[in-house]
Design a protein around this motif. Structure first.
Motif, PDB file in Angstrom:
ATOM      1  N   LYS A  47      35.625  44.523  35.384  1.00 34.14           N
ATOM      2  CA  LYS A  47      34.768  45.120  34.694  1.00 34.14           C
ATOM      3  C   LYS A  47      34.396  46.798  35.120  1.00 34.14           C
ATOM      4  CE  LYS A  47      30.711  42.485  36.451  1.00 34.14           C
ATOM      5  NZ  LYS A  47      29.850  41.782  37.009  1.00 34.14           N
ATOM      6  N   LYS A  48      35.739  46.932  35.978  1.00 38.49           N
ATOM      7  CA  LYS A  48      35.626  48.580  36.042  1.00 38.49           C
ATOM      8  C   LYS A  48      36.100  49.505  35.170  1.00 38.49           C
ATOM      9  CE  LYS A  48      36.385  48.310  40.964  1.00 38.49           C
ATOM     10  NZ  LYS A  48      37.094  48.585  41.943  1.00 38.49           N
ATOM     11  N   ASP A  49      36.634  48.247  34.156  1.00 38.31           N
ATOM     12  CA  ASP A  49      36.947  48.840  32.564  1.00 38.31           C
ATOM     13  C   ASP A  49      36.157  48.149  31.777  1.00 38.31           C
ATOM     14  OD1 ASP A  49      38.405  48.850  29.933  1.00 38.31           O
ATOM     15  OD2 ASP A  49      40.183  47.172  30.427  1.00 38.31           O
ATOM     16  N   PRO A  50      35.642  49.787  31.382  1.00 35.61           N
ATOM     17  CA  PRO A  50      34.346  49.780  30.136  1.00 35.61           C
ATOM     18  C   PRO A  50      34.980  48.572  28.792  1.00 35.61           C
ATOM     19  CG  PRO A  50      35.581  52.177  30.194  1.00 35.61           C
ATOM     20  CD  PRO A  50      36.321  51.186  31.227  1.00 35.61           C
ATOM     21  N   ASP A  51      35.759  48.874  28.634  1.00 40.79           N
ATOM     22  CA  ASP A  51      36.524  47.473  27.426  1.00 40.79           C
ATOM     23  C   ASP A  51      36.812  46.522  27.593  1.00 40.79           C
ATOM     24  OD1 ASP A  51      36.530  49.815  25.541  1.00 40.79           O
ATOM     25  OD2 ASP A  51      39.076  50.373  25.765  1.00 40.79           O
ATOM     26  N   PHE A  52      35.729  46.104  28.779  1.00 33.18           N
ATOM     27  CA  PHE A  52      36.601  44.375  29.415  1.00 33.18           C
ATOM     28  C   PHE A  52      34.728  43.691  28.863  1.00 33.18           C
ATOM     29  CE2 PHE A  52      35.182  41.268  32.957  1.00 33.18           C
ATOM     30  CZ  PHE A  52      35.921  39.800  32.166  1.00 33.18           C
ATOM     31  N   SER A  53      35.455  42.290  27.989  1.00 34.28           N
ATOM     32  CA  SER A  53      34.625  41.862  27.267  1.00 34.28           C
ATOM     33  C   SER A  53      33.253  41.682  27.800  1.00 34.28           C
ATOM     34  CB  SER A  53      35.447  40.548  26.504  1.00 34.28           C
ATOM     35  OG  SER A  53      35.645  40.079  28.071  1.00 34.28           O
ATOM     36  N   LEU A  54      32.741  41.327  29.630  1.00 36.11           N
ATOM     37  CA  LEU A  54      31.721  41.504  29.767  1.00 36.11           C
ATOM     38  C   LEU A  54      30.693  42.304  29.833  1.00 36.11           C
ATOM     39  CD1 LEU A  54      30.859  38.311  31.560  1.00 36.11           C
ATOM     40  CD2 LEU A  54      31.244  39.454  33.340  1.00 36.11           C
ATOM     41  N   ASN A  55      31.550  43.645  29.758  1.00 33.30           N
ATOM     42  CA  ASN A  55      30.464  44.627  29.255  1.00 33.30           C
ATOM     43  C   ASN A  55      30.095  44.873  28.582  1.00 33.30           C
ATOM     44  OD1 ASN A  55      30.909  45.374  32.417  1.00 33.30           O
ATOM     45  ND2 ASN A  55      33.115  46.309  31.732  1.00 33.30           N
ATOM     46  N   LYS A  56      30.569  44.542  26.759  1.00 32.58           N
ATOM     47  CA  LYS A  56      30.241  44.457  25.900  1.00 32.58           C
ATOM     48  C   LYS A  56      29.140  44.171  25.711  1.00 32.58           C
ATOM     49  CE  LYS A  56      35.090  45.446  24.394  1.00 32.58           C
ATOM     50  NZ  LYS A  56      35.186  47.064  23.400  1.00 32.58           N
ATOM     51  N   LYS A  57      27.854  44.190  25.264  1.00 35.88           N
ATOM     52  CA  LYS A  57      26.407  44.207  24.820  1.00 35.88           C
ATOM     53  C   LYS A  57      26.424  42.404  24.018  1.00 35.88           C
ATOM     54  CE  LYS A  57      22.094  45.595  22.745  1.00 35.88           C
ATOM     55  NZ  LYS A  57      21.639  47.592  22.242  1.00 35.88           N
ATOM     56  N   GLU A  58      27.494  42.700  22.797  1.00 38.08           N
ATOM     57  CA  GLU A  58      27.318  41.306  22.585  1.00 38.08           C
ATOM     58  C   GLU A  58      27.730  40.039  23.323  1.00 38.08           C
ATOM     59  OE1 GLU A  58      31.285  42.938  20.750  1.00 38.08           O
ATOM     60  OE2 GLU A  58      29.151  43.922  21.557  1.00 38.08           O
ATOM     61  N   TYR A  59      28.034  40.584  24.493  1.00 35.87           N
ATOM     62  CA  TYR A  59      28.861  39.400  25.239  1.00 35.87           C
ATOM     63  C   TYR A  59      27.375  38.845  25.974  1.00 35.87           C
ATOM     64  CZ  TYR A  59      32.976  39.299  22.289  1.00 35.87           C
ATOM     65  OH  TYR A  59      33.724  39.479  20.934  1.00 35.87           O
ATOM     66  N   GLN A  60      26.847  40.158  26.652  1.00 39.61           N
ATOM     67  CA  GLN A  60      25.885  40.011  27.696  1.00 39.61           C
ATOM     68  C   GLN A  60      24.795  38.321  28.358  1.00 39.61           C
ATOM     69  OE1 GLN A  60      25.187  42.334  29.751  1.00 39.61           O
ATOM     70  NE2 GLN A  60      27.526  43.043  29.057  1.00 39.61           N
ATOM     71  N   GLU A  61      24.785  37.865  26.586  1.00 46.41           N
ATOM     72  CA  GLU A  61      23.626  36.354  26.891  1.00 46.41           C
ATOM     73  C   GLU A  61      25.008  35.232  26.187  1.00 46.41           C
ATOM     74  OE1 GLU A  61      20.410  36.851  27.847  1.00 46.41           O
ATOM     75  OE2 GLU A  61      21.025  39.115  27.637  1.00 46.41           O
ATOM     76  N   ALA A  62      26.429  35.690  26.855  1.00 55.11           N
ATOM     77  CA  ALA A  62      27.267  34.425  26.032  1.00 55.11           C
ATOM     78  C   ALA A  62      26.431  33.761  27.450  1.00 55.11           C
ATOM     79  CB  ALA A  62      28.344  34.542  26.273  1.00 55.11           C
ATOM     80  N   LYS A  63      26.477  32.105  27.601  1.00 56.00           N
ATOM     81  CA  LYS A  63      26.688  30.930  27.706  1.00 56.00           C
ATOM     82  C   LYS A  63      28.326  30.180  28.471  1.00 56.00           C
ATOM     83  CE  LYS A  63      21.740  31.299  28.453  1.00 56.00           C
ATOM     84  NZ  LYS A  63      21.886  32.207  29.227  1.00 56.00           N
ATOM     85  N   VAL A  64      28.883  30.392  26.980  1.00 56.15           N
ATOM     86  CA  VAL A  64      30.080  29.596  27.357  1.00 56.15           C
ATOM     87  C   VAL A  64      31.388  30.605  27.604  1.00 56.15           C
ATOM     88  CG1 VAL A  64      32.080  28.637  25.408  1.00 56.15           C
ATOM     89  CG2 VAL A  64      29.249  28.150  25.138  1.00 56.15           C
ATOM     90  N   LEU A  65      32.362  31.030  27.779  1.00 54.04           N
ATOM     91  CA  LEU A  65      33.419  31.444  28.314  1.00 54.04           C
ATOM     92  C   LEU A  65      34.364  30.796  28.267  1.00 54.04           C
ATOM     93  CD1 LEU A  65      34.915  33.793  30.331  1.00 54.04           C
ATOM     94  CD2 LEU A  65      35.163  32.867  32.299  1.00 54.04           C
ATOM     95  N   VAL A  66      34.991  31.151  27.248  1.00 53.01           N
ATOM     96  CA  VAL A  66      36.774  31.003  26.294  1.00 53.01           C
ATOM     97  C   VAL A  66      37.894  31.538  27.095  1.00 53.01           C
ATOM     98  CG1 VAL A  66      38.163  30.438  24.430  1.00 53.01           C
ATOM     99  CG2 VAL A  66      35.348  30.981  23.808  1.00 53.01           C
ATOM    100  N   ALA A  67      38.481  30.771  28.073  1.00 52.33           N
ATOM    101  CA  ALA A  67      39.382  31.696  29.147  1.00 52.33           C
ATOM    102  C   ALA A  67      41.159  30.958  28.152  1.00 52.33           C
ATOM    103  CB  ALA A  67      39.048  31.396  30.292  1.00 52.33           C
ATOM    104  N   GLY A  68      41.860  31.968  28.084  1.00 49.59           N
ATOM    105  CA  GLY A  68      43.492  32.136  28.455  1.00 49.59           C
ATOM    106  C   GLY A  68      44.015  30.418  28.885  1.00 49.59           C
TER     107      GLY A  68
END
Length: 119
Positions: A47-68
């Motif tokens: 999360k120290k990386d501002p481009d990490f997906s969890l930091n992005k506003k559009e994903y703040q309310e996500a309830k499903v994590l899609v991992a590799g």
């Protein structure tokens, strides 16, 4: 386990494979014994990386994590699923889950195996 009928949510993409429990919940946050309050430490170093997906506003309310491929490897750290639950994830999608991680998560998070190999 809570009953799950439908998850109506944005999906958070985690474009990484072989994510281990040390990355999900770093060791410096394992000193507490309660099961709540870990969400803020989830993927702490990433999360120290501002481009990490969890930091992005559009994903703040996500309830499903899609991992590799291969999510939850490593040590039997119960705090990792507690952090995922505390953040608000109801489901995780990956091609493979570590057995110990799945066992530690058996209450509250649903796992779905995908046959797709890339994000």
């Amino acid at each position: 386990m809570k009953k799950l009928n439908l998850i109506n949510s944005t999906m958070l993409p985690l474009k990484m494979s072989n994510v281990d429990t040390d990355q999900i919940m770093p060791k410096q946050f394992l000193k507490r014994v309660e099961r709540s309050g870990y969400g803020e430490f989830l993927f702490y170093d990433w999360k120290k990386d501002p481009d990490f997906s969890l930091n992005k506003k559009e994903y703040q309310e996500a309830k499903v994590l899609v991992a590799g491929d291969n999510f939850g490897t490593g040590s039997s750290r119960e705090h990792a699923p507690w952090g995922l639950q505390d953040w608000g994830f109801d489901a995780i999608i990956s091609t493979k889950f570590a057995d110990i991680f799945r066992a530690n998560s058996r209450r509250g998070i649903y796992f779905y195996r995908s046959c797709f190999r890339s994000l």
